[in-house]
Design a protein around this motif. Structure first.
Motif, PDB file in Angstrom:
ATOM      1  N   GLY A   5       0.540 -16.636  14.345  1.00  0.00           N
ATOM      2  CA  GLY A   5       1.114 -16.076  15.869  1.00  0.00           C
ATOM      3  C   GLY A   5      -0.014 -15.373  16.494  1.00  0.00           C
ATOM      4  N   GLY A   6      -1.383 -15.004  16.265  1.00  0.00           N
ATOM      5  CA  GLY A   6      -2.114 -14.284  16.402  1.00  0.00           C
ATOM      6  C   GLY A   6      -3.270 -14.512  15.553  1.00  0.00           C
ATOM      7  N   ASP A   7      -4.552 -13.259  16.769  1.00  0.00           N
ATOM      8  CA  ASP A   7      -5.280 -12.782  15.020  1.00  0.00           C
ATOM      9  C   ASP A   7      -5.165 -11.392  14.577  1.00  0.00           C
ATOM     10  OD1 ASP A   7      -5.869 -11.414  18.025  1.00  0.00           O
ATOM     11  OD2 ASP A   7      -7.619 -12.755  18.006  1.00  0.00           O
ATOM     12  N   THR A   8      -3.787 -10.870  14.992  1.00  0.00           N
ATOM     13  CA  THR A   8      -3.010  -9.325  14.380  1.00  0.00           C
ATOM     14  C   THR A   8      -3.350  -8.940  12.839  1.00  0.00           C
ATOM     15  OG1 THR A   8      -3.675  -9.017  17.036  1.00  0.00           O
ATOM     16  CG2 THR A   8      -2.298  -6.921  15.256  1.00  0.00           C
ATOM     17  N   TYR A   9      -3.798  -7.858  12.328  1.00  0.00           N
ATOM     18  CA  TYR A   9      -3.451  -8.304  11.247  1.00  0.00           C
ATOM     19  C   TYR A   9      -3.894  -6.696  10.775  1.00  0.00           C
ATOM     20  CZ  TYR A   9      -5.144 -12.832  10.140  1.00  0.00           C
ATOM     21  OH  TYR A   9      -4.564 -14.326  10.367  1.00  0.00           O
ATOM     22  N   ASP A  10      -2.564  -5.765  10.965  1.00  0.00           N
ATOM     23  CA  ASP A  10      -2.229  -4.596  11.247  1.00  0.00           C
ATOM     24  C   ASP A  10      -2.007  -4.478   9.231  1.00  0.00           C
ATOM     25  OD1 ASP A  10      -1.565  -2.001  10.037  1.00  0.00           O
ATOM     26  OD2 ASP A  10       0.158  -1.874  12.426  1.00  0.00           O
ATOM     27  N   PHE A  11      -3.129  -3.266   8.973  1.00  0.00           N
ATOM     28  CA  PHE A  11      -2.853  -3.013   7.410  1.00  0.00           C
ATOM     29  C   PHE A  11      -2.226  -1.447   7.806  1.00  0.00           C
ATOM     30  CE2 PHE A  11      -5.237  -7.149   7.113  1.00  0.00           C
ATOM     31  CZ  PHE A  11      -4.697  -7.927   5.591  1.00  0.00           C
ATOM     32  N   SER A  12      -1.540  -1.340   7.617  1.00  0.00           N
ATOM     33  CA  SER A  12      -1.200   0.224   7.574  1.00  0.00           C
ATOM     34  C   SER A  12      -1.725   0.780   8.286  1.00  0.00           C
ATOM     35  CB  SER A  12      -0.308   0.475   5.735  1.00  0.00           C
ATOM     36  OG  SER A  12      -0.254   1.882   6.234  1.00  0.00           O
ATOM     37  N   GLY A  13      -1.946   0.822   9.297  1.00  0.00           N
ATOM     38  CA  GLY A  13      -2.802   1.155  10.563  1.00  0.00           C
ATOM     39  C   GLY A  13      -4.309   0.669  10.450  1.00  0.00           C
ATOM     40  N   LYS A  14      -4.538  -0.675  10.080  1.00  0.00           N
ATOM     41  CA  LYS A  14      -5.620  -0.394   9.373  1.00  0.00           C
ATOM     42  C   LYS A  14      -6.374  -1.720   9.998  1.00  0.00           C
ATOM     43  CE  LYS A  14      -7.495   3.165   6.467  1.00  0.00           C
ATOM     44  NZ  LYS A  14      -6.055   4.447   6.040  1.00  0.00           N
TER      45      LYS A  14
ATOM     46  N   TYR B 175       8.026  -6.504   8.701  1.00  0.00           N
ATOM     47  CA  TYR B 175       6.259  -6.470   7.648  1.00  0.00           C
ATOM     48  C   TYR B 175       6.709  -7.209   6.503  1.00  0.00           C
ATOM     49  CZ  TYR B 175       8.883  -1.301   9.373  1.00  0.00           C
ATOM     50  OH  TYR B 175       8.757  -0.715  10.240  1.00  0.00           O
ATOM     51  N   GLN B 176       5.258  -7.426   6.129  1.00  0.00           N
ATOM     52  CA  GLN B 176       5.406  -8.540   4.997  1.00  0.00           C
ATOM     53  C   GLN B 176       5.265  -7.431   3.992  1.00  0.00           C
ATOM     54  OE1 GLN B 176       5.247 -11.622   6.353  1.00  0.00           O
ATOM     55  NE2 GLN B 176       5.748 -10.572   8.447  1.00  0.00           N
ATOM     56  N   ALA B 177       4.646  -6.894   3.456  1.00  0.00           N
ATOM     57  CA  ALA B 177       4.829  -5.858   2.252  1.00  0.00           C
ATOM     58  C   ALA B 177       4.663  -4.443   2.187  1.00  0.00           C
ATOM     59  CB  ALA B 177       3.892  -6.241   1.305  1.00  0.00           C
ATOM     60  N   GLN B 178       5.829  -3.551   2.011  1.00  0.00           N
ATOM     61  CA  GLN B 178       5.944  -2.080   1.918  1.00  0.00           C
ATOM     62  C   GLN B 178       6.084  -1.683   0.459  1.00  0.00           C
ATOM     63  OE1 GLN B 178      10.298  -2.113   3.529  1.00  0.00           O
ATOM     64  NE2 GLN B 178       8.755  -0.737   5.035  1.00  0.00           N
ATOM     65  N   CYS B 179       5.373  -0.313   0.335  1.00  0.00           N
ATOM     66  CA  CYS B 179       5.811   0.626  -0.525  1.00  0.00           C
ATOM     67  C   CYS B 179       5.884   1.874   0.084  1.00  0.00           C
ATOM     68  CB  CYS B 179       4.290   0.411  -1.665  1.00  0.00           C
ATOM     69  SG  CYS B 179       2.886   1.379  -0.580  1.00  0.00           S
TER      70      CYS B 179
ATOM     71  N   ASP C  37       3.523 -14.648  11.628  1.00  0.00           N
ATOM     72  CA  ASP C  37       3.416 -14.025  12.870  1.00  0.00           C
ATOM     73  C   ASP C  37       3.972 -13.310  13.706  1.00  0.00           C
ATOM     74  OD1 ASP C  37       6.280 -14.856  12.526  1.00  0.00           O
ATOM     75  OD2 ASP C  37       6.502 -16.934  13.569  1.00  0.00           O
ATOM     76  N   LYS C  38       3.977 -12.170  13.205  1.00  0.00           N
ATOM     77  CA  LYS C  38       4.900 -11.461  14.052  1.00  0.00           C
ATOM     78  C   LYS C  38       4.676  -9.511  12.655  1.00  0.00           C
ATOM     79  CE  LYS C  38       8.409 -12.794  15.101  1.00  0.00           C
ATOM     80  NZ  LYS C  38       9.647 -13.141  15.914  1.00  0.00           N
ATOM     81  N   GLY C  39       4.548  -8.540  13.429  1.00  0.00           N
ATOM     82  CA  GLY C  39       4.838  -7.929  12.105  1.00  0.00           C
ATOM     83  C   GLY C  39       3.176  -7.495  11.806  1.00  0.00           C
ATOM     84  N   ALA C  40       3.622  -5.797  10.937  1.00  0.00           N
ATOM     85  CA  ALA C  40       2.342  -5.854  10.524  1.00  0.00           C
ATOM     86  C   ALA C  40       2.159  -6.443   9.362  1.00  0.00           C
ATOM     87  CB  ALA C  40       2.686  -4.491  10.415  1.00  0.00           C
TER      88      ALA C  40
END
Length: 700
Positions: A608-617, A560-564, A583-586
């Protein structure tokens, strides 16, 4: 006769230096019965200190002193102790300085010789002090490297299948005062213990690694039938107990001596060692540490009588011993119960410049209670059993006992935690107004820099600490968890973490962050930091209040790139003007949908692609929650981000989020080519780090 001789020496000394600057000479070939002249030098720091004391006492006036130290190795018979009578003044300081071109080494160890080579190639030496006086040592240095105490397995760990605890004495704390633990294993891992003598069995101990800490215990009993190991000591801490799946190694018994580079000292005083290829008794120096403390500065801060205005320059301090008692080592975050080879209390205006501290069993240097206006500059701290530099105390101090205004500048602090893995590169406890700048901190198993020592929102006096332009790298490996390059705790008004370059931070299980404001971290600013190649994020806030995270580059975290984590009824942090590239992960993981934050004008880019996962959104759904409404998904135009070149080809895109470029080349140490080269970790360490990270990620 002896009294008259000493009087003659003192009178000669005073006569020589009655009018000029006071220079005292010491040499490995000198004698503390000499006058301390260049022709007749003293033999030790203690001898020079005593000569200064006598001069002050007899002359009754303040003068400046320089102790000129000749090249060579000085074997210390006792720690060098400075008390309130041994300081100088601003007008008349005292300096212990290496002669021009000299590199004197003060060693707290003893050379071991007389090895004979057995038929199987193993070396053996009889140590009379160990046989007759029970002298033991828990570290050994061979050709300037820390040798490996005999262990099983030689690589990797034994996995714990289960554990149970029998409480013997509950006590009043959160963990029992006294308890027995029974560790169980899936298969017979004790084959090497089956035929131990009773004497050798007394020496066996284990090291268990769990979360952010570890435990050393001696073994009470091994039950071969049930494949269980019995040990006793304090009860386990409920917040960090040893659990199923945790790992351990067995050490300190002869049957484990089975690979090159390992050593063992039995109870009869026989030291055995399996040499590395090319080693012979003739080309090998073996040093066992004796002194547990090399320098002790002891001012009387309770009465405002400090040791002040003393400088150490160009000196190396090596070979201090850290004794592992029969009770072992109970879990202790950051290993704060371990002392340092050089300990200071009640000290002001004490400076170490161009010094070296190496091959020590514990922390290198500790500015403890009542220290202020002091510094470590351009010094090389490495091969450390514990941490690098510790500042302040683990309990809050008031008035003059409070430690503050310590400067750590342009130091190399590397390869620590060799005996106590939870130790950190730089630890700032209950201390304020310190500046930690332009240091290179690398190859530690827990955390690079730790600031603050309050869990939660109680008052903290760790204020206004400046952590800037440091290079912090290769932290964590896959040994401990819940760690970071920069770790903070408690209320931190005025504290700034800026312009640091942080990379290659990994953890065994959870954690492995770049910037980690942990419990109660509040009012801290984290800006202009480059953080890349971490495990679970460039940034993670457990919980805190009113923190500012702005204008940072967070790149290429593995998961993940950032967590809280914790949701609280106040503003936790502001996250603005940051560039996040991966390039991978949320992008985000944790409680982002619930936590009170302000988050805007950030730039996100997935190479690494066009997926952007913002805490499930998705990004659009995330923006609809009111966050990142003016943020972008766009290429930031780095020159070569996959190869960690984060300079910009142009600033057009980052200008849209008001990102201000900062010069990452200014982080880390500065100076000569030799000094910069010394800060580079050996290629073997870099390669090994990458290998363990790769293997660790396969298990996720």
């Amino acid at each position: 006769m002896k009294k008259n001789t000493c009087l003659f020496i003192l009178l000669s000394f005073f006569s020589l230096y009655a009018n000029a600057q006071k220079v005292i000479y010491i040499s490995p070939t000198g004698s503390d019965a000499n006058e301390g002249t260049k022709e007749r030098p003293l033999a030790s720091l203690t001898g020079a200190r005593d000569a200064i004391r006598e001069y002050k006492k007899s002359q009754g006036k303040s003068v400046s002193f320089t102790v000129s130290i000749a090249d060579g190795v000085y074997t210390m018979q006792e720690p060098f102790v400075l008390t309130t009578e041994d300081g100088g003044t601003a007008e008349h300081p005292i300096a212990y300085v290496a002669e021009k071109g000299a590199k004197p080494v003060f060693s707290g160890g003893k050379k071991i010789s007389g090895f004979k080579v057995l038929e199987n190639g193993v070396w053996e030496a009889k140590i009379p002090e160990s046989k007759y006086y029970k002298w033991r040592f828990d570290q050994l240095y061979i050709n300037d490297k820390r040798a490996v105490l005999a262990r099983t397995p030689n690589k990797g760990f034994i996995k714990i299948e289960g554990i149970e605890e029998n409480v013997w004495t509950k006590g009043e704390g959160r963990s029992p005062e006294r308890a027995q633990q029974i560790l169980r294993f899936k298969e017979d891992v004790f084959k090497s213990l089956h035929n131990l003598s009773a004497a050798d069995r007394e020496l066996v101990r284990f090291r268990a690694y769990h979360k952010w800490d570890f435990t050393i215990r001696h073994v009470d009993k091994v039950d071969d039938r049930t494949m269980a190991l019995y040990t006793s000591g304090k009860g386990m801490k409920p917040w960090n107990a040893i659990k199923k799946g945790d790992r351990l190694i067995l050490e300190n018994y002869e049957a484990a001596l089975d690979t090159a580079g390992e050593w063992f000292l039995n109870k009869e005083g026989t030291l055995t060692y399996i040499p590395l290829p090319g080693q012979t008794p003739e080309n090998t120096e073996v040093i066992a540490p004796v002194l547990e403390n090399l320098i002790s500065v002891r001012g009387d801060f309770a009465n405002n009588n400090l040791v002040a205005h003393v400088t150490f320059e160009g000196i190396a301090f090596k070979h201090s011993h850290s004794n592992i008692p029969s009770s072992g080592f109970e879990p202790n975050q950051a290993a704060t119960v371990i002392p340092a080879a050089i300990m200071l209390e009640g000290a002001k205006n004490i400076t170490f410049t161009n010094c070296e501290i190496a091959e020590v069993g514990q922390h290198a240097l500790w500015f403890g209670k009542g220290c202020s206006q002091s510094a470590l500059r351009h010094s090389y701290l490495h091969n450390l059993g514990g941490g690098g530099v510790y500042i302040g105390d683990s309990a809050p101090q008031e008035g003059i006992a409070h430690t503050s205004h310590i400067t750590l500048e342009n130091n190399i602090i590397q390869s620590g935690g060799q005996e106590y893995p939870p130790a950190v590169g730089v630890w700032v406890g209950h201390s304020s107004d310190n500046e930690i700048t332009h240091n290179d901190i690398g190859n530690f198993y827990y955390t690079g820099i730790s600031v603050g020592w309050i869990w939660g929102y109680k008052p903290s006096n760790a204020k206004r600490n400046i952590i800037t332009h440091n290079h912090i790298h290769h932290i964590g490996w896959d040994l401990l968890s819940d760690m970071a390059a920069v770790y903070t705790l408690g209320k931190s008004e005025g504290t700034v973490v800026s312009n640091n370059v942080i990379h290659h931070v990994h953890a065994f299980s959870y954690g492995g962050w770049g910037l980690y404001p942990d419990e109660g971290t509040s009012d801290i600013i984290m800006e202009n930091n480059l953080v890349y190649s971490t495990k679970t994020g460039g940034f993670h806030q457990h919980y805190g209040e009113n923190n500012t995270v702005r204008n940072n580059i967070f790149a290429y975290a593995k998961m993940y790139q950032a967590q809280c984590t914790r949701v609280e009824a106040h503003r936790s942090f502001n996250f603005t003007n940051n560039v996040v590239i991966f390039d991978k992960g949320a992008v985000l993981n944790g409680a982002w949908n619930k936590i009170d934050i302000y988050m805007d004008k950030n730039l996100y880019w997935n190479t690494g692609g066009d997926t952007y996962d913002f805490s499930g959104k998705s990004f659009k759904e995330w923006q609809q929650t009111g966050h990142d409404t003016n943020s972008l998904i766009a290429d930031p135009n780095f020159r070569d981000a996959p190869n960690y070149d984060f300079t910009f080809k142009n600033k057009k895109t980052i200008g849209k989020i008001d990102f201000k470029p900062f010069d990452v080349s200014k982080a880390g140490v500065y100076g000569s080519a030799d000094w910069l080269g010394k800060s580079k970790l050996p290629p073997s360490i870099l390669e090994d780090f990458d290998k363990v990270v790769e293997e660790n990620l396969k298990q996720e």
